[in-house]
Design a protein around this motif. Structure first.
Motif, PDB file in Angstrom:
ATOM      1  N   ALA A 387     -59.713   5.188-109.938  1.00  0.00           N
ATOM      2  CA  ALA A 387     -60.347   5.143-111.260  1.00  0.00           C
ATOM      3  C   ALA A 387     -59.878   6.322-112.098  1.00  0.00           C
ATOM      4  O   ALA A 387     -59.688   7.413-111.573  1.00  0.00           O
ATOM      5  CB  ALA A 387     -61.866   5.179-111.102  1.00  0.00           C
ATOM      6  N   PRO A 388     -59.710   6.093-113.426  1.00  0.00           N
ATOM      7  CA  PRO A 388     -59.195   7.184-114.273  1.00  0.00           C
ATOM      8  C   PRO A 388     -60.122   8.400-114.283  1.00  0.00           C
ATOM      9  O   PRO A 388     -59.669   9.528-114.440  1.00  0.00           O
ATOM     10  CB  PRO A 388     -59.109   6.546-115.661  1.00  0.00           C
ATOM     11  N   GLY A 389     -61.423   8.173-114.088  1.00  0.00           N
ATOM     12  CA  GLY A 389     -62.350   9.301-114.165  1.00  0.00           C
ATOM     13  C   GLY A 389     -62.745   9.834-112.795  1.00  0.00           C
ATOM     14  O   GLY A 389     -63.763  10.519-112.672  1.00  0.00           O
ATOM     15  N   TRP A 390     -61.952   9.533-111.762  1.00  0.00           N
ATOM     16  CA  TRP A 390     -62.366   9.943-110.421  1.00  0.00           C
ATOM     17  C   TRP A 390     -62.516  11.462-110.307  1.00  0.00           C
ATOM     18  O   TRP A 390     -63.420  11.951-109.630  1.00  0.00           O
ATOM     19  CB  TRP A 390     -61.402   9.409-109.368  1.00  0.00           C
ATOM     20  N   ALA A 391     -61.637  12.182-110.997  1.00  0.00           N
ATOM     21  CA  ALA A 391     -61.711  13.646-110.914  1.00  0.00           C
ATOM     22  C   ALA A 391     -63.053  14.152-111.441  1.00  0.00           C
ATOM     23  O   ALA A 391     -63.617  15.116-110.921  1.00  0.00           O
ATOM     24  CB  ALA A 391     -60.575  14.269-111.702  1.00  0.00           C
ATOM     25  N   THR A 392     -63.577  13.477-112.480  1.00  0.00           N
ATOM     26  CA  THR A 392     -64.868  13.874-113.031  1.00  0.00           C
ATOM     27  C   THR A 392     -65.963  13.680-111.984  1.00  0.00           C
ATOM     28  O   THR A 392     -66.865  14.496-111.847  1.00  0.00           O
ATOM     29  CB  THR A 392     -65.189  13.032-114.275  1.00  0.00           C
ATOM     30  N   VAL A 393     -65.856  12.560-111.255  1.00  0.00           N
ATOM     31  CA  VAL A 393     -66.839  12.294-110.208  1.00  0.00           C
ATOM     32  C   VAL A 393     -66.823  13.436-109.188  1.00  0.00           C
ATOM     33  O   VAL A 393     -67.860  13.992-108.838  1.00  0.00           O
ATOM     34  CB  VAL A 393     -66.544  10.946-109.526  1.00  0.00           C
ATOM     35  N   GLU A 394     -65.614  13.794-108.747  1.00  0.00           N
ATOM     36  CA  GLU A 394     -65.521  14.872-107.761  1.00  0.00           C
ATOM     37  C   GLU A 394     -65.970  16.200-108.371  1.00  0.00           C
ATOM     38  O   GLU A 394     -66.623  16.998-107.710  1.00  0.00           O
ATOM     39  CB  GLU A 394     -64.090  14.992-107.216  1.00  0.00           C
ATOM     40  N   GLY A 395     -65.611  16.419-109.638  1.00  0.00           N
ATOM     41  CA  GLY A 395     -65.946  17.679-110.292  1.00  0.00           C
ATOM     42  C   GLY A 395     -67.449  17.904-110.412  1.00  0.00           C
ATOM     43  O   GLY A 395     -67.929  19.030-110.338  1.00  0.00           O
ATOM     44  N   SER A 396     -68.199  16.810-110.591  1.00  0.00           N
ATOM     45  CA  SER A 396     -69.645  16.993-110.753  1.00  0.00           C
ATOM     46  C   SER A 396     -70.359  17.006-109.405  1.00  0.00           C
ATOM     47  O   SER A 396     -71.581  17.124-109.362  1.00  0.00           O
ATOM     48  CB  SER A 396     -70.212  15.891-111.635  1.00  0.00           C
ATOM     49  N   ARG A 397     -69.622  16.868-108.326  1.00  0.00           N
ATOM     50  CA  ARG A 397     -70.151  16.963-106.958  1.00  0.00           C
ATOM     51  C   ARG A 397     -71.233  15.927-106.659  1.00  0.00           C
ATOM     52  O   ARG A 397     -72.155  16.178-105.885  1.00  0.00           O
ATOM     53  CB  ARG A 397     -70.656  18.388-106.690  1.00  0.00           C
ATOM     54  N   VAL A 398     -71.093  14.718-107.241  1.00  0.00           N
ATOM     55  CA  VAL A 398     -72.051  13.648-106.968  1.00  0.00           C
ATOM     56  C   VAL A 398     -72.086  13.328-105.479  1.00  0.00           C
ATOM     57  O   VAL A 398     -73.150  13.145-104.886  1.00  0.00           O
ATOM     58  CB  VAL A 398     -71.644  12.364-107.722  1.00  0.00           C
ATOM     59  N   LEU A 399     -70.887  13.254-104.877  1.00  0.00           N
ATOM     60  CA  LEU A 399     -70.824  12.799-103.490  1.00  0.00           C
ATOM     61  C   LEU A 399     -71.334  13.862-102.521  1.00  0.00           C
ATOM     62  O   LEU A 399     -71.971  13.541-101.519  1.00  0.00           O
ATOM     63  CB  LEU A 399     -69.391  12.384-103.146  1.00  0.00           C
ATOM     64  N   GLU A 400     -71.067  15.129-102.826  1.00  0.00           N
ATOM     65  CA  GLU A 400     -71.632  16.204-102.003  1.00  0.00           C
ATOM     66  C   GLU A 400     -73.152  16.097-102.013  1.00  0.00           C
ATOM     67  O   GLU A 400     -73.800  16.188-100.969  1.00  0.00           O
ATOM     68  CB  GLU A 400     -71.215  17.587-102.535  1.00  0.00           C
ATOM     69  N   ASP A 401     -73.706  15.893-103.227  1.00  0.00           N
ATOM     70  CA  ASP A 401     -75.162  15.799-103.352  1.00  0.00           C
ATOM     71  C   ASP A 401     -75.695  14.589-102.589  1.00  0.00           C
ATOM     72  O   ASP A 401     -76.718  14.670-101.919  1.00  0.00           O
ATOM     73  CB  ASP A 401     -75.565  15.694-104.835  1.00  0.00           C
ATOM     74  N   LEU A 402     -74.982  13.457-102.720  1.00  0.00           N
ATOM     75  CA  LEU A 402     -75.444  12.232-102.069  1.00  0.00           C
ATOM     76  C   LEU A 402     -75.512  12.403-100.550  1.00  0.00           C
ATOM     77  O   LEU A 402     -76.523  12.142 -99.921  1.00  0.00           O
ATOM     78  CB  LEU A 402     -74.512  11.071-102.421  1.00  0.00           C
TER      79      LEU A 402
END
Lengths: 429, 304
Positions: A387-402
């Motif tokens: 996805a074009p915005g994947w870096a944003t997802v990683e940058g906001s640490r959504v997955l770490e939080d999840l």
């Protein structure tokens, strides 16, 4: 006294070297300039973490400086943690940019699509062409233009303590459910210390955790005709996240909110039965300074098994190398990249357990258990969503939080829905 | 209007203006340019591609509209405010307390305390944080070990997991790092309090608490105002401490303050336009928060 003198000597030598290299680069600026940059310069290469063995670094520096008299090559080691942030600022400045950078293969799209790297399509054939790991080349190609080339691959596989496994009367698992049961049983067989891990899985470690989602048939995000949406709340993903939760709560003694850096610390403290780590961690464990050679002798390895008994789809790990588009030394940087993809250099990487960037060199990994686990783990590896915005997802640490919230025993379905909701506006850039 | 009456004016020379140039230039380069750039960015759709040369698109107030409608911004802003006020108050209380204490200390003890505080003040932030992080480490931290040894079961307790506990640790670190500045400044101010006044008050029968309230504190009021103002500004834009602790543990979304939120939006996520918009929001917040202080300071100067 002697120590002090040696230190002072070393400091002086360093100073002298810095002064010399400063003189060197000063005189370079007067050299004839062509489009690809000056004939001689100091080439700065950014390598990340301890992954690249010292032997390879020395070879690269010596060979480059022999072949390009008057030029120098400096390797500057960067931390993996926070790399994207650092590259975002460094690569955009003509005067500060390194010439050659190593970047995680899943991080590369952030920069290739932004135009931060030089076009390497013309050199691709010389650098290895079809022999290069195709998945990596594809991942770094935008609209038919290749902006980065593979450096090495190395998906994570499972390290385990053979002695503890024997004591508990367990054997190497061959399916996902056996693996989870083994991890739980190993934890139960070792009540002391309290933070012992049958399978060491710190809460923030989504890069290992995603393998359970993929194995259950789920995904992080899916593409519906150009529109990306989070897929964590699909029933398959939730099943995978529940497997991860069982491991977190019943098998892992790692901090529920910790990160996966430094797996050697708990391992060497005797607190780990199994852990999933990149192959080069073995080098750290064998080194008496960073690891524990005694315990390292008792290590066995296997690729994480999937539900079907084949290797599970783990995150395709590895690195790309690229040339900064703003580097004034394009020609010299290309020469440095050519050396890093040369058979000689890649052989050193292979001998140190890193999957080489060229398919023809894979056999150099050898055929011991480590090599087999490396090859097996890579055979079914997957990339993060394109996805074009994947870096944003990683940058906001959504997955770490999840994953950290799942590790703390939260309601998986609810947490997954929340993470999807948070990812949806980010995914499409 | 005639201005011929009065003493002859000194001849106008351009020299004073010339002398202002270096300071003005430094301010323009170091403050003016980034500020102007920030304002411009806030009205643009500026992402990674623009960072590497693509022309940015003007989007007017779109960034702000999206931002102000996002309840998360308000959560973060409120969290930052509370964190800032708690930290500023605790720092000031401990700092002033130490300064008062220092007045009554024997010289060797005072020098020992001052050296200790100076070391804390001079220590590089990242080195400090590494040590604090190790102290509070879930599995190998000294604090958990000590508490467990003392009979309270804190083995494997994660200090960063719960947001309140996370901010407690952050507060300890931030206060520890800022107390020396307050203590030194206030101590310096205390040495300037007129002995005669204190003596006169004592003769008039004022107790020590009365002397503190009626003589000492009013005399050092200007210094307290400045120190308080600086603390509020510093604690509102706190970044490093929170950022490093987030890497170590805790839940990023529940522990973001304005500083880390801007970083995650801009440098982390590559949305510089949006990040600038939050930065401007934060600037406005700082101005609003410090306005009463500045007002009080200006009034004080007017009185003097």
């Amino acid at each position: 006294m002697r120590i002090k003198k040696t230190l002072a000597g070393a400091a002086l030598a360093t100073l002298a070297l810095t002064a010399l290299s400063a003189c060197g680069s000063d005189s370079d600026s007067g050299d004839t300039k062509s489009e690809g940059g000056p004939a001689t310069a100091d080439i700065r290469v950014w390598l990340n973490g301890a992954d690249t063995p010292q032997e390879a670094r020395d070879w690269l520096k010596t060979t480059f400086e022999d072949q390009n008299p008057g030029s120098t090559l400096t390797i500057e080691e960067q931390q993996w943690d926070g790399l994207v942030e650092k590259l975002t600022t460094a690569l955009s400045s003509e005067s500060e940019t390194p010439d050659v950078v190593e970047i995680g293969n899943t991080q590369a799209p952030t920069f290739t699509s932004a135009g931060a790297f030089s076009d390497l399509s013309g050199q691709l054939a010389d650098l290895g062409g079809d022999d290069l790991l195709q998945g990596f080349v594809d991942g770094a190609t935008v609209d038919g233009t290749a902006y980065a080339v593979p450096y090495y691959a190395g998906s994570k596989y499972v390290f385990y303590r053979t002695d503890l496994m024997d004591q508990a009367g367990l054997s190497v698992p061959t399916t996902m459910s056996e693996f989870v049961d083994t991890a739980v049983a190993l934890k139960q067989a070792n009540p002391e210390p309290a933070n012992f891990s049958g399978f060491w899985l710190p809460g923030q470690d989504w890069r290992n955790g995603v393998a359970f989602v993929w194995d259950a048939g789920g995904d992080l995000a899916t593409d519906d005709g150009g529109e990306w949406t989070g897929a964590l709340e699909s029933p398959e993903s939730i099943a995978g996240l529940e497997t991860a939760q069982r491991l977190f709560t019943e098998a892992s003694g790692a901090p529920k909110d910790g990160n996966e850096a430094d797996p050697q610390t708990p391992f060497c403290a005797g607190e780990v039965g199994m852990m999933s780590a990149p192959g080069w961690v073995m080098g750290l464990l064998n080194d008496p300074k960073t690891g524990c050679p005694d315990l390292a002798e008792k290590i066995g390895v296997f690729a994480l098994p999937g539900t079907d008994g084949q290797p599970a789809p783990v995150l395709l790990g590895g690195s790309d190398i690229a040339i900064s588009a703003k580097s004034p030394n394009q020609d010299l940087a290309q020469k440095a990249i050519a050396l890093m993809l040369s058979d000689d250099y890649q052989t050193i990487l292979a001998q140190n357990g890193l999957t080489p960037a060229k398919n023809s060199l894979t056999s150099l990994l050898g055929d011991d258990a480590f090599a087999q686990a490396t090859i097996a783990a890579a055979s079914n590896a997957k990339l993060t969503p394109a996805a074009p915005g994947w870096a944003t997802v990683e940058g906001s640490r959504v997955l770490e939080d999840l994953f950290s919230a799942i590790a703390q025993g939260g309601d998986v379905a609810e947490l997954a829905a929340k993470a999807d909701e948070q990812m949806n506006p980010q995914l499409n850039g | 209007m005639s201005t011929t009456i009065g003493p002859p004016r000194p001849r106008r020379t351009p020299l004073p203006y010339g002398l202002l140039v270096p300071a003005l230039a430094a301010l323009l380069v170091a403050l003016g340019y980034p500020l102007a750039r920030e304002v411009v960015l806030a009205f643009q759709d500026f992402g990674l591609a623009q960072q590497f040369g693509n022309p940015p698109e003007w989007v007017g107030l779109a960034n702000f509209r999206e931002l102000l409608r996002d309840p998360y911004l308000w959560t973060v802003a409120l969290r930052s405010l509370v964190f800032c006020l708690v930290n500023a108050v605790v720092t000031l209380a401990i700092g002033v307390g130490l300064a008062l204490l220092m007045q009554h200390m024997a010289k060797p003890v005072r020098i020992l305390l001052q050296s200790g505080m100076l070391l804390a003040w001079a220590m590089p932030v990242v080195a400090t944080l590494t040590v604090w992080q190790w102290l509070f480490d879930t599995q190998y931290g000294v604090i958990n070990w000590l508490l467990t040894e003392a009979g309270i079961d804190y083995a494997g307790h994660s200090w960063l997991l719960d947001p309140l506990s996370f901010f407690f640790v952050a507060t300890v670190i931030v206060v520890w790092m800022s107390v020396p500045f307050v203590a030194f400044t206030v101590y310096a101010a205390l040495t300037q309090v007129s002995e005669d006044l204190l003596e006169a008050a004592e003769i008039d029968g004022a107790g020590s608490a009365q002397r503190l309230r009626a003589v000492v504190l009013p005399s050092i009021r200007p210094v307290l105002l400045v120190v308080g103002l600086l603390q509020v500004i510093w604690d509102l834009r706190v970044f490093t401490q929170i950022f490093v602790l987030q890497q170590a543990g805790g839940t990023t979304r529940d522990t973001n303050l304005l500083g880390t939120y801007i970083y995650r939006l801009g440098i982390g996520g590559g949305d510089f336009g949006m990040a600038s918009a939050v930065a401007i929001f934060m600037l406005v917040l700082t101005v609003l928060l410090t306005a009463p202080y500045i007002w009080a300071m200006l009034r004080q100067e007017g009185e003097d």
